[in-house]
Write an enzyme that holds these catalytic residues in place. Sequence first.
Site, PDB file in Angstrom:
ATOM      1  N   CYS A   5       0.790  -1.245   0.000  1.00 12.03           N
ATOM      2  CA  CYS A   5       0.000   0.000   0.000  1.00 12.03           C
ATOM      3  C   CYS A   5       0.822   1.295   0.000  1.00 12.03           C
ATOM      4  CB  CYS A   5      -0.983   0.050   1.178  1.00 12.03           C
ATOM      5  SG  CYS A   5      -2.221  -1.246   1.163  1.00 12.03           S
ATOM      6  N   ASP A   6       2.147   1.212   0.085  1.00 16.58           N
ATOM      7  CA  ASP A   6       2.935   2.448   0.091  1.00 16.58           C
ATOM      8  C   ASP A   6       4.297   2.219  -0.572  1.00 16.58           C
ATOM      9  OD1 ASP A   6       3.303   5.158   0.560  1.00 16.58           O
ATOM     10  OD2 ASP A   6       4.095   4.857   2.588  1.00 16.58           O
ATOM     11  N   VAL A   7       4.269   1.648  -1.779  1.00 21.28           N
ATOM     12  CA  VAL A   7       5.510   1.400  -2.514  1.00 21.28           C
ATOM     13  C   VAL A   7       6.022   2.725  -3.079  1.00 21.28           C
ATOM     14  CG1 VAL A   7       6.572   0.170  -4.446  1.00 21.28           C
ATOM     15  CG2 VAL A   7       4.764  -0.941  -3.103  1.00 21.28           C
TER      16      VAL A   7
ATOM     17  N   THR B 293       1.019   7.201  -0.715  1.00 19.13           N
ATOM     18  CA  THR B 293       1.664   8.505  -0.818  1.00 19.13           C
ATOM     19  C   THR B 293       1.285   9.156  -2.135  1.00 19.13           C
ATOM     20  OG1 THR B 293       3.540   7.766   0.534  1.00 19.13           O
ATOM     21  CG2 THR B 293       3.890   9.709  -0.867  1.00 19.13           C
TER      22      THR B 293
END
Length: 205
Positions: A47-49, A89
């Site tokens: 969910c936040d690569v 992000t």
Amino acid sequence: MVPWQKSYLPMCLINVLDWKQKFEIAVGTAKGLAYLHEECLEWVLHCDVKPQNILLDSNYNPKVADFGLSKVLNRGEQSNLSFSRIRGTRGYMAPEWVQNMRITSKVDVYSYGIVVLEMLTGKSPAESVQAIGGGEETHEKMMVTWVREKMNGAFANAESQKGDDYEQNRLEILVKVALQCLEEDKDARPTMSQVVEMLLHHENN
């Protein structure tokens, strides 16, 4: 997963990488995400690569890190994902997050595509991209548009190391795979294991 070590550095802090290193970082990151999506006993959605969450050791081997926004589920729960809020992000988030669509592992695939383009171009999706006209495009879409415009030779000529056809081919396959990962339709995006296969197929030929 490999524990976070003090000797690791975020990928975003490494400014001098040759094409071989960039290619290997792309492959290694894809393998890490494929493991989370398809090989863990529990299904992990990162969910936040983003570059800050990809750590490099002294040999530039990548490790996917920072699972603060991740979602861990049993394999049977994949079809019933629910999220109380948008995760990720700005600049790296798949369109599904803002379109109230079902969330799948393809959100990580999208983010991976943005990370690869940022690594290749040196352009952050949070910044405006030169030569893109007005309109309401998001920054990441502007970057994708810019790369697509450069795909017909100009991008490769500007970014690759001159006189090395093998390195230019590496660049081209990375761009092509990244753009596939950035398809608006999540079903048109490859899985992370398919990304690994595409990259390794090129490397072994």
